[in-house]
Design a protein around this motif. Structure first.
Motif, PDB file in Angstrom:
ATOM      1  N   ALA A  63       0.730  -1.162   0.096  1.00 33.15           N
ATOM      2  CA  ALA A  63      -0.195   0.042   0.206  1.00 33.15           C
ATOM      3  C   ALA A  63       0.860   1.169  -0.072  1.00 33.15           C
ATOM      4  O   ALA A  63       0.556   1.990  -0.701  1.00 33.15           O
ATOM      5  N   LEU A  64       1.907   1.219   0.601  1.00 39.68           N
ATOM      6  CA  LEU A  64       2.776   2.477   0.792  1.00 39.68           C
ATOM      7  C   LEU A  64       3.622   2.650  -0.423  1.00 39.68           C
ATOM      8  O   LEU A  64       3.760   3.756  -0.882  1.00 39.68           O
ATOM      9  N   PHE A  96      -1.762   6.154   3.254  1.00 40.84           N
ATOM     10  CA  PHE A  96      -2.371   6.646   4.688  1.00 40.84           C
ATOM     11  C   PHE A  96      -2.769   5.527   5.536  1.00 40.84           C
ATOM     12  O   PHE A  96      -2.426   5.363   6.565  1.00 40.84           O
ATOM     13  N   GLY A  97      -3.614   4.652   4.952  1.00 34.91           N
ATOM     14  CA  GLY A  97      -3.843   3.426   5.709  1.00 34.91           C
ATOM     15  C   GLY A  97      -2.959   2.526   5.896  1.00 34.91           C
ATOM     16  O   GLY A  97      -3.038   1.959   7.020  1.00 34.91           O
ATOM     17  N   GLY A  98      -2.127   2.182   5.134  1.00 38.22           N
ATOM     18  CA  GLY A  98      -1.163   1.068   5.330  1.00 38.22           C
ATOM     19  C   GLY A  98      -0.115   1.799   6.401  1.00 38.22           C
ATOM     20  O   GLY A  98       0.430   0.917   7.411  1.00 38.22           O
ATOM     21  N   ALA A  99       0.240   3.170   6.471  1.00 37.78           N
ATOM     22  CA  ALA A  99       1.222   3.833   7.315  1.00 37.78           C
ATOM     23  C   ALA A  99       0.529   3.836   8.884  1.00 37.78           C
ATOM     24  O   ALA A  99       1.089   3.359   9.806  1.00 37.78           O
ATOM     25  N   ILE A 100      -0.845   4.169   8.771  1.00 39.76           N
ATOM     26  CA  ILE A 100      -1.526   3.857  10.101  1.00 39.76           C
ATOM     27  C   ILE A 100      -1.787   2.753  10.737  1.00 39.76           C
ATOM     28  O   ILE A 100      -1.423   2.409  12.008  1.00 39.76           O
ATOM     29  N   TYR A 101      -1.897   1.559   9.802  1.00 39.84           N
ATOM     30  CA  TYR A 101      -2.192   0.341  10.140  1.00 39.84           C
ATOM     31  C   TYR A 101      -0.610  -0.064  10.747  1.00 39.84           C
ATOM     32  O   TYR A 101      -0.937  -0.931  11.714  1.00 39.84           O
ATOM     33  N   LEU A 137      -7.112  -5.646   6.648  1.00 41.17           N
ATOM     34  CA  LEU A 137      -5.923  -5.910   5.549  1.00 41.17           C
ATOM     35  C   LEU A 137      -6.524  -6.303   4.181  1.00 41.17           C
ATOM     36  O   LEU A 137      -5.882  -5.716   3.172  1.00 41.17           O
ATOM     37  N   ILE A 138      -7.522  -7.041   4.174  1.00 42.26           N
ATOM     38  CA  ILE A 138      -8.162  -7.366   2.791  1.00 42.26           C
ATOM     39  C   ILE A 138      -8.517  -6.181   2.087  1.00 42.26           C
ATOM     40  O   ILE A 138      -8.338  -5.999   0.757  1.00 42.26           O
ATOM     41  N   ALA A 139      -9.357  -5.290   2.732  1.00 44.14           N
ATOM     42  CA  ALA A 139      -9.779  -4.162   2.159  1.00 44.14           C
ATOM     43  C   ALA A 139      -8.842  -3.427   1.761  1.00 44.14           C
ATOM     44  O   ALA A 139      -8.853  -2.760   0.499  1.00 44.14           O
ATOM     45  N   LEU A 140      -7.685  -3.122   2.474  1.00 45.02           N
ATOM     46  CA  LEU A 140      -6.545  -1.941   2.061  1.00 45.02           C
ATOM     47  C   LEU A 140      -5.798  -2.854   0.912  1.00 45.02           C
ATOM     48  O   LEU A 140      -5.622  -2.140  -0.119  1.00 45.02           O
ATOM     49  N   LEU A 141      -5.829  -4.218   0.727  1.00 46.94           N
ATOM     50  CA  LEU A 141      -5.150  -4.942  -0.372  1.00 46.94           C
ATOM     51  C   LEU A 141      -5.972  -4.769  -1.450  1.00 46.94           C
ATOM     52  O   LEU A 141      -5.345  -4.249  -2.641  1.00 46.94           O
TER      53      LEU A 141
END
Length: 154
Positions: free
Chosen positions: A29-30, A39-44, A130-134
């Motif tokens: 994601a990054l 942003f989602g990957g970083a905060i997660y 994680l699946i949503a982010l992916l």
């Protein structure tokens, strides 16, 4: 005795698979996402590390550390979700809201013993995020690649 060893090793195996998944998905994601996925990957990643750092300092109130990490993710996912046409942001935000609610319920009704239901549901909710982010990252990467092919890479 053997059953306990096998159970521990299988638990450890799945814990390692989960850690690898977190770092791979967030790293992807990054690298390949738009600002939302980055942003989602970083905060997660930050929220994933916070409970382990605090637990290493003080083992007391580990549940509070997980609650703090989950609560810290809420404004981030709310920001990502705001005015977003992408469905993955709603899945991530919804899962995070459920995760915080579960953390609060566990703290209120804590019996002081190991609760496998809590662990399993929290793991499932984490995997949904994680699946949503992916999914969002793959879609963003494909869209960006398609734009580059269409415009000749400019």
């Amino acid at each position: 005795m053997i059953d306990d060893i096998v159970r521990f090793l299988m638990h450890r195996f799945w814990a390692e698979v989960g850690e690898i998944a977190v770092f791979l998905v967030c790293g992807y994601a990054l690298i390949a996402g738009t600002w939302r996925e980055r942003f989602g990957g970083a905060i997660y990643l930050v929220a994933y590390v916070i409970p382990w750092v605090f637990a290493a300092i003080s083992i007391r109130s580990v549940g509070l550390y997980f609650l703090a990490a989950d609560v810290l993710l809420l404004p981030g996912f709310f920001t990502i979700n705001r005015n977003s046409p992408q469905p993955w942001t709603r899945w991530a935000l919804g899962s995070q809201v459920l995760s915080v609610a579960l953390d609060i319920a566990r703290l209120i009704y804590d019996s002081g013993r190991f609760d496998p239901f809590y662990i399993i549901v929290q793991a499932i909710l984490g995997y949904v995020v994680l699946i949503a982010l992916l999914t969002g990252t793959i879609a963003a990467h494909r869209l960006n690649h398609r734009k580059n092919v269409t415009t000749g890479g400019t």
